[in-house]
Design a protein around this motif. Structure first.
Motif, short mmCIF file in Angstrom:
data_model
loop_
_atom_site.label_atom_id
_atom_site.label_comp_id
_atom_site.label_asym_id
_atom_site.label_seq_id
_atom_site.Cartn_x
_atom_site.Cartn_y
_atom_site.Cartn_z
N PHE A 255 0.87 -1.10 -0.18
CA PHE A 255 -0.15 -0.10 -0.01
C PHE A 255 0.79 1.26 0.00
O PHE A 255 0.37 2.15 -0.60
N SER A 256 2.16 1.29 0.71
CA SER A 256 2.68 2.51 0.55
C SER A 256 3.28 2.64 -0.73
O SER A 256 3.19 3.98 -1.00
N MET B 165 -5.96 -3.30 -7.24
CA MET B 165 -5.41 -4.29 -6.73
C MET B 165 -6.07 -5.70 -7.05
O MET B 165 -7.16 -5.88 -7.80
N LYS B 166 -5.50 -6.74 -7.15
CA LYS B 166 -5.61 -7.95 -7.79
C LYS B 166 -6.88 -8.62 -6.81
O LYS B 166 -7.61 -9.33 -7.66
N ASN C 262 -8.70 -1.88 6.49
CA ASN C 262 -7.25 -2.26 7.06
C ASN C 262 -6.88 -3.47 6.06
O ASN C 262 -5.53 -3.56 5.77
N SER C 263 -7.66 -4.23 5.69
CA SER C 263 -7.22 -5.18 4.56
C SER C 263 -6.37 -4.72 3.45
O SER C 263 -5.58 -5.26 2.88
N ASP D 182 -1.03 -6.81 -3.16
CA ASP D 182 -1.31 -7.16 -4.43
C ASP D 182 -1.78 -6.02 -5.22
O ASP D 182 -2.50 -6.18 -6.17
N TRP D 183 -1.31 -4.75 -4.70
CA TRP D 183 -1.32 -3.46 -5.54
C TRP D 183 -0.62 -3.50 -6.83
O TRP D 183 0.50 -4.05 -6.84
N PHE D 184 -1.19 -2.97 -8.03
CA PHE D 184 -0.37 -2.76 -9.12
C PHE D 184 -0.85 -1.42 -9.54
O PHE D 184 -1.81 -0.97 -9.65
#
Length: 94
Positions: free
Chosen positions: A3-4, A18-19, A82-83, A89-91
């Motif tokens: 996330f960062s 996100m995937k 929070n999740s 799994d960010w892209f």
């Protein structure tokens, strides 16, 4: 990416997704600061405020976009769960 890293890319003007969103075409971007003038208002109450003050300033917000079941693009503000913050799994979305 985590996330960062996704937040860093958002601040740099990129779109991220996100995937875990399962190919929905949903993505995020930061909508910049904007001004609403009375001639751009379609909401009666918002138009009255814009007419009184001459304009309304909208702050920069993280927005999400996706295509709904009627094939219409939808946009709304977005706040992470929070999740989402703990996910890796960010892209970059393009």
């Amino acid at each position: 990416m985590d996330f960062s890293e996704a937040l860093y890319k958002l601040k740099a003007g990129e779109q991220v997704s996100m995937k875990a969103w399962n190919g929905t075409g949903k993505f995020l971007w930061i909508k910049p600061v904007f001004l609403i003038t009375p001639d751009k208002c379609f909401d009666h109450n918002l138009k009255k405020i814009a007419e009184y003050y001459g304009k309304i300033k909208g702050n920069a917000i993280i927005s999400s976009c996706w295509i709904n079941e009627d094939n219409v693009p939808c946009v709304e503000h977005w706040n992470p769960f929070n999740s989402d913050i703990l996910s890796d799994d960010w892209f970059t979305y393009s």
